[in-house]
Design a protein around this motif. Structure first.
Motif, PDB file in Angstrom:
ATOM      1  N   UNK A 123      11.882   2.222 -21.027  1.00 40.69           N
ATOM      2  CA  UNK A 123      12.249   2.816 -19.739  1.00 40.69           C
ATOM      3  C   UNK A 123      11.053   2.822 -18.782  1.00 40.69           C
ATOM      4  N   UNK A 124       9.836   2.945 -19.328  1.00 46.22           N
ATOM      5  CA  UNK A 124       8.645   2.903 -18.475  1.00 46.22           C
ATOM      6  C   UNK A 124       8.451   1.509 -17.889  1.00 46.22           C
ATOM      7  N   UNK A 125       8.742   0.486 -18.681  1.00 48.70           N
ATOM      8  CA  UNK A 125       8.650  -0.893 -18.190  1.00 48.70           C
ATOM      9  C   UNK A 125       9.648  -1.129 -17.057  1.00 48.70           C
ATOM     10  N   UNK A 126      10.852  -0.627 -17.227  1.00 48.74           N
ATOM     11  CA  UNK A 126      11.876  -0.763 -16.187  1.00 48.74           C
ATOM     12  C   UNK A 126      11.427  -0.056 -14.904  1.00 48.74           C
ATOM     13  N   UNK A 127      10.925   1.171 -15.058  1.00 53.51           N
ATOM     14  CA  UNK A 127      10.458   1.928 -13.889  1.00 53.51           C
ATOM     15  C   UNK A 127       9.315   1.199 -13.195  1.00 53.51           C
ATOM     16  N   UNK A 128       8.406   0.641 -13.980  1.00 51.02           N
ATOM     17  CA  UNK A 128       7.286  -0.095 -13.406  1.00 51.02           C
ATOM     18  C   UNK A 128       7.723  -1.330 -12.647  1.00 51.02           C
ATOM     19  N   UNK A 129       8.800  -1.955 -13.094  1.00 42.04           N
ATOM     20  CA  UNK A 129       9.325  -3.134 -12.394  1.00 42.04           C
ATOM     21  C   UNK A 129      10.067  -2.762 -11.115  1.00 42.04           C
ATOM     22  N   UNK A 130      10.654  -1.580 -11.076  1.00 41.90           N
ATOM     23  CA  UNK A 130      11.401  -1.130  -9.903  1.00 41.90           C
ATOM     24  C   UNK A 130      10.457  -0.723  -8.771  1.00 41.90           C
ATOM     25  N   UNK A 140      11.110   0.929   3.373  1.00 41.31           N
ATOM     26  CA  UNK A 140      11.027   0.824   4.831  1.00 41.31           C
ATOM     27  C   UNK A 140      12.393   0.729   5.481  1.00 41.31           C
ATOM     28  N   UNK A 141      13.375   0.225   4.730  1.00 47.40           N
ATOM     29  CA  UNK A 141      14.727   0.050   5.272  1.00 47.40           C
ATOM     30  C   UNK A 141      15.582   1.289   5.071  1.00 47.40           C
ATOM     31  N   UNK A 142      15.518   1.859   3.873  1.00 45.72           N
ATOM     32  CA  UNK A 142      16.355   3.016   3.549  1.00 45.72           C
ATOM     33  C   UNK A 142      15.529   4.051   2.780  1.00 45.72           C
ATOM     34  N   UNK A 143      14.614   4.753   3.457  1.00 45.36           N
ATOM     35  CA  UNK A 143      13.731   5.705   2.776  1.00 45.36           C
ATOM     36  C   UNK A 143      14.461   6.847   2.078  1.00 45.36           C
ATOM     37  N   UNK A 144      15.620   7.249   2.582  1.00 43.54           N
ATOM     38  CA  UNK A 144      16.346   8.354   1.963  1.00 43.54           C
ATOM     39  C   UNK A 144      16.851   7.982   0.564  1.00 43.54           C
ATOM     40  N   UNK A 145      17.038   6.700   0.342  1.00 41.64           N
ATOM     41  CA  UNK A 145      17.440   6.230  -0.988  1.00 41.64           C
ATOM     42  C   UNK A 145      16.212   5.936  -1.834  1.00 41.64           C
ATOM     43  N   UNK A 146      15.246   5.280  -1.221  1.00 42.07           N
ATOM     44  CA  UNK A 146      14.087   4.806  -1.968  1.00 42.07           C
ATOM     45  C   UNK A 146      13.195   5.940  -2.463  1.00 42.07           C
ATOM     46  N   UNK A 147      12.972   6.960  -1.635  1.00 40.36           N
ATOM     47  CA  UNK A 147      12.026   8.016  -2.004  1.00 40.36           C
ATOM     48  C   UNK A 147      12.444   8.767  -3.270  1.00 40.36           C
ATOM     49  N   UNK A 148      13.711   9.212  -3.399  1.00 40.07           N
ATOM     50  CA  UNK A 148      14.095   9.866  -4.659  1.00 40.07           C
ATOM     51  C   UNK A 148      13.963   8.950  -5.870  1.00 40.07           C
ATOM     52  N   UNK A 149      14.327   7.676  -5.693  1.00 37.11           N
ATOM     53  CA  UNK A 149      14.225   6.737  -6.805  1.00 37.11           C
ATOM     54  C   UNK A 149      12.759   6.528  -7.187  1.00 37.11           C
ATOM     55  N   UNK A 150      11.893   6.414  -6.179  1.00 36.24           N
ATOM     56  CA  UNK A 150      10.467   6.275  -6.458  1.00 36.24           C
ATOM     57  C   UNK A 150       9.916   7.518  -7.160  1.00 36.24           C
ATOM     58  N   UNK A 151      10.387   8.687  -6.751  1.00 36.54           N
ATOM     59  CA  UNK A 151       9.946   9.924  -7.405  1.00 36.54           C
ATOM     60  C   UNK A 151      10.310   9.902  -8.886  1.00 36.54           C
ATOM     61  N   UNK A 152      11.521   9.450  -9.185  1.00 35.29           N
ATOM     62  CA  UNK A 152      11.965   9.370 -10.586  1.00 35.29           C
ATOM     63  C   UNK A 152      11.129   8.347 -11.353  1.00 35.29           C
ATOM     64  N   UNK A 153      10.925   7.181 -10.741  1.00 38.00           N
ATOM     65  CA  UNK A 153      10.167   6.112 -11.411  1.00 38.00           C
ATOM     66  C   UNK A 153       8.735   6.524 -11.684  1.00 38.00           C
ATOM     67  N   UNK A 154       8.079   7.116 -10.681  1.00 38.87           N
ATOM     68  CA  UNK A 154       6.706   7.569 -10.900  1.00 38.87           C
ATOM     69  C   UNK A 154       6.665   8.754 -11.860  1.00 38.87           C
ATOM     70  N   UNK A 155       7.738   9.539 -11.882  1.00 37.46           N
ATOM     71  CA  UNK A 155       7.819  10.624 -12.856  1.00 37.46           C
ATOM     72  C   UNK A 155       7.861  10.088 -14.280  1.00 37.46           C
ATOM     73  N   UNK A 156       8.599   9.004 -14.481  1.00 35.16           N
ATOM     74  CA  UNK A 156       8.667   8.364 -15.804  1.00 35.16           C
ATOM     75  C   UNK A 156       7.296   7.830 -16.204  1.00 35.16           C
TER      76      UNK A 156
END
Length: 231
Positions: A123-130, A140-156
């Motif tokens: 799962x860490x590899x997947x997060x790192x690829x995302x 830059x296009x859809x920050x409201x979607x990207x920011x929560x996903x980035x928070x989850x990925x960096x959390x992993x």
């Protein structure tokens, strides 16, 4: 989305911390790899001896190219040492070899943090690829979607780095104890030099955790701030 100066501060700060940690381990290794161990054993020999003493007969000790590319491969049961440490008879080589052997002992004993880290690799590899995809495009296009996903990925990634800390610290503690027990590294100056190499290496994992934590908290704060703005 405008480039945030606070984010740049985090990136620059954690990058400098990582560079300092990397410089310190390389400096310590270069310095103490010039200190020969009076025992005369090589990194490969002490690694094999440690495995034998702990009844580990299904792990192969193999050389590889690339300075300080040493690692334990639990999936393929290989203890991989760079050629300098595989053949080296200095205190730095013995310390690194014993550290990697410590991971093999952890694996045999089902050391919980190592088991957690192994389970989290996928799962860490997947997060790192995302992360690069989102950071270079969707952020830059859809920050409201990207920011929560980035928070989850960096959390992993942050949790993975957190789990890594006890794994590495424990392997270092085992290495110091085993080398003293086997007499491969003599008490006094040899032991002190070996310890400095291993302690410097441990700082790289601390730096990686701090970097992941800082970025994770940044995106969490951004996400919480966005939610408050919508209320």
């Amino acid at each position: 989305m405008i480039l945030d100066p606070f984010y740049l501060l985090i990136v620059i700060g954690t990058t400098l911390l990582a560079m300092w940690a990397s410089w310190r381990v390389k400096h310590a290794y270069n310095q103490y790899s010039q200190v020969p161990a009076r025992s005369g054993v090589s990194g490969a020999q002490i690694a094999q001896r440690i495995l034998d003493l702990n009844g580990i007969h299904d792990v192969a000790v193999v050389p590889t190219q690339g300075l300080l590319s040493d690692h334990y491969d639990p999936a393929n049961k290989k203890l991989v040492l760079c050629e300098e440490n595989y053949h080296g008879t200095n205190v730095a080589a013995l310390g690194v070899a014993a550290h990697e052997a410590g991971h093999a002992i952890q694996h045999k004993q089902l050391y919980a943090p190592l088991q957690w880290r192994m389970a989290a690799v996928g799962i860490t590899t997947v997060a790192g690829n995302i992360i690069p995809f989102l950071g270079m495009g969707l952020l830059w296009v859809a920050p409201k979607i990207a920011i929560p996903v980035l928070a989850v990925c960096f959390g992993i990634v942050m949790v993975f780095q957190l789990i890594t800390l006890p794994v590495e610290f424990d392997a270092t503690a085992r290495a110091k104890k085993i080398l003293a027990h086997t007499g491969a590294v003599a008490p006094g100056a040899e032991t002190a030099a070996m310890s400095k190499v291993l302690d410097a290496a441990a700082l790289t994992y601390v730096a990686a955790f701090i970097s992941a934590l800082g970025t994770f908290l940044y995106y969490v704060m951004h996400m919480m701030g966005g939610q408050r703005d919508e209320e």
